[in-house]
Design an enzyme around this catalytic site. Structure first.
Site, short mmCIF file in Angstrom:
data_model
loop_
_atom_site.label_atom_id
_atom_site.label_comp_id
_atom_site.label_asym_id
_atom_site.label_seq_id
_atom_site.Cartn_x
_atom_site.Cartn_y
_atom_site.Cartn_z
N GLU A 162 -6.34 42.16 1.61
CA GLU A 162 -5.28 41.41 2.31
C GLU A 162 -3.88 41.99 2.12
O GLU A 162 -2.98 41.31 1.62
CB GLU A 162 -5.33 39.94 1.87
CG GLU A 162 -6.68 39.31 2.14
CD GLU A 162 -6.79 37.85 1.66
OE1 GLU A 162 -5.84 37.36 1.04
OE2 GLU A 162 -7.84 37.24 1.92
N GLU B 120 -16.88 37.50 4.51
CA GLU B 120 -16.58 36.18 3.93
C GLU B 120 -16.69 35.08 4.99
O GLU B 120 -15.87 34.17 5.05
CB GLU B 120 -15.16 36.15 3.33
CG GLU B 120 -14.90 37.23 2.30
CD GLU B 120 -13.55 37.12 1.60
OE1 GLU B 120 -12.86 36.10 1.78
OE2 GLU B 120 -13.20 38.05 0.87
C1 XIL Z 1 -10.92 32.50 -3.00
C2 XIL Z 1 -11.96 31.81 -3.86
O1 XIL Z 1 -13.02 31.39 -3.04
C3 XIL Z 1 -11.32 30.64 -4.56
O2 XIL Z 1 -12.22 30.06 -5.49
C4 XIL Z 1 -10.06 31.08 -5.31
O3 XIL Z 1 -9.42 29.95 -5.86
C5 XIL Z 1 -9.10 31.78 -4.38
O4 XIL Z 1 -9.79 32.88 -3.76
N1 XIL Z 1 -10.19 35.76 0.85
C6 XIL Z 1 -10.71 36.46 -0.21
C7 XIL Z 1 -11.31 35.74 -1.35
O5 XIL Z 1 -10.78 37.70 -0.14
O6 XIL Z 1 -11.14 36.41 -2.57
C8 XIL Z 1 -10.77 34.32 -1.47
O7 XIL Z 1 -11.52 33.66 -2.47
C9 XIL Z 1 -10.87 33.62 -0.14
C10 XIL Z 1 -10.04 34.33 0.92
#
Ligand code: XIL
Length: 397
Positions: free
Chosen positions: A170, A279
């Site tokens: 990101e 994701e």
């Molecule tokens: C999120 C996790 O699911 C949560 O438990 C944590 O508090 C924050 O991060 N994009 C990503 C992931 O690449 O690493 C993120 O994961 C969700 C959004």
């Protein structure tokens, strides 16, 4: 594990009841399809030439026994992404200590399952080591040296247990510019992504792929273009990048069509890189229905099936009972662990497809410099270009 046949019957009902709402419009489900849905999503994905169907996972998931039956079933899950345990904030709470317990637990679970691991992540906008997250107090040179040591230690520790590493997470704005609201920008400068990939290229264990991972790449043409441009910049300084992964946190009421999703995946494939959906989840906002959510899941899976360089789909959690979008009903199973329409829909796409429906076209690979000199520590912080300040945006805009 045999999946209850009501999944299949319910799938038939769903598709009959919501014509046009899903990817199977116009196709007839036969008993052949029904039998195939007993495979589970990972087995089905593999039959279709994909490498996996997977989910994020960490050892705290063990408290949800209704989901552990799936996490222990290789027909269901063939790939794990550590939800938090391999992030720098989990591994390096203090400068002098590395804690691999959480990540090692994911490796152990993956080995038990015979699953691949998408190791996640080495550099992100947040969840970095606390002294990095402060974003000050270390100069560029010292930050790059720290990163070199961190990546070497962590990549060596997890070694070839990782199918790939999300080297950078990101780093782009919605308009495809490098984010300036992240600690790495303040510490390293505008080329922090190129530097990260150059260092990761030096330390990558043999065969482990190096990925860039971000959200809304399926939806924002400008952001996707920014990611492709960034990949070119990485290669132009001798770094290596093998994949751009689409997080695809999408919304049931606002998401691309299957054709435009596929076209976005194809842009990465045509640039010679793998393009996992890394994701996937689908929030139900603004009164979106279960059927709309189901259609969105189906569409994302169908887009991956159409693109040979999409190795598989990873969902960001299985059940609404806990996870980062708790309360938004974004997952495949409800809070009581029952399969939702979303699951039957996703399973319907997988079980009703045959290998001949799936793209096996080789995208034209672009030449990727490998083994060339890796330039790191090469730009002074004074050469940093300033871009407009990043305005935080939701993943679901
Ligand atoms: C999120 C996790 O699911 C949560 O438990 C944590 O508090 C924050 O991060 N994009 C990503 C992931 O690449 O690493 C993120 O994961 C969700 C959004």
């Amino acid at each position: 594990m045999q999946f209850p046949s009501f999944f299949c019957i319910f799938s038939l009902f769903l598709y009959a009841a919501t014509p046009g709402s899903c990817a199977l419009r116009g196709e007839i489900l036969t008993t052949h399809h029904i039998r195939q849905s007993d495979e589970g999503p990972n087995a089905a994905a593999k039959r279709l030439g994909k490498i996996w169907f997977g989910s994020c996972y960490d050892s705290n998931y063990e408290r949800d026994q209704s989901m552990m039956k799936y996490f222990n079933d290789p027909k269901f899950i063939g790939q794990l992404t550590p939800e938090n345990s391999m992030k720098p904030a989990s591994i390096q709470r203090t400068k002098s200590q590395y804690d691999f317990k959480g990540g090692d637990a994911v490796v152990a679970q993956a080995k038990k399952l015979g699953a691949k691991i998408r190791c996640h992540f080495l550099m992100g906008p947040d969840q970095n080591a606390p002294f990095i997250q402060q974003g000050s107090g270390i100069n560029r040179q010292a930050t790059l040296e720290y990163l070199d040591g961190y990546m070497k230690t962590v990549m060596t520790h997890f070694g070839t247990n990782c199918y790939s590493w999300d080297v950078v997470n990101e780093a782009l704005t919605e308009s495809g510019q490098v984010r300036t609201d992240v600690p790495w920008y303040r510490l390293i400068g505008h080329d922090f992504v190129e530097q990260a990939f150059a260092i990761a290229s030096k330390h990558r264990p043999s065969g482990v792929k190096l990925c860039y991972n971000d959200f809304r790449l399926e939806a924002s043409a400008a952001k996707l273009q920014g990611a492709l441009d960034m990949a070119n910049r990485i290669k132009s300084v001798g770094g290596e990048i093998d994949c751009i992964s689409f997080e695809s946190h999408i919304s049931a009421s606002n998401h691309p069509t299957v054709d435009s999703f596929t076209a976005s995946l194809n842009r990465v494939a045509e640039a010679g890189m793998e393009v996992p959906i890394s994701e996937l989840d689908v929030v139900r906002e603004g009164g979106a229905t279960e059927a709309q959510q189901a259609a969105a899941y189906a569409l994302a899976v169908k887009a991956c099936l159409r693109v040979e360089k999409c190795p598989g789909v990873t969902v960001w959690g299985l059940s609404d009972s806990f996870g980062w979008l708790k309360g938004k009903q974004a997952d495949l199973f409800d809070t009581a662990g029952r399969p939702k329409t979303a699951f039957t829909s996703l399973m319907g796409v997988l079980s009703s497809s045959s290998k001949s429906d799936v793209s096996s076209e080789e995208a034209e690979p672009q030449s990727q410099p490998r083994g060339s000199t890796v330039k790191i520590f090469s730009r002074s912080p004074h050469s940093v270009r300033r871009h407009e300040w990043y305005r935080p945006r939701s993943h679901f805009v």
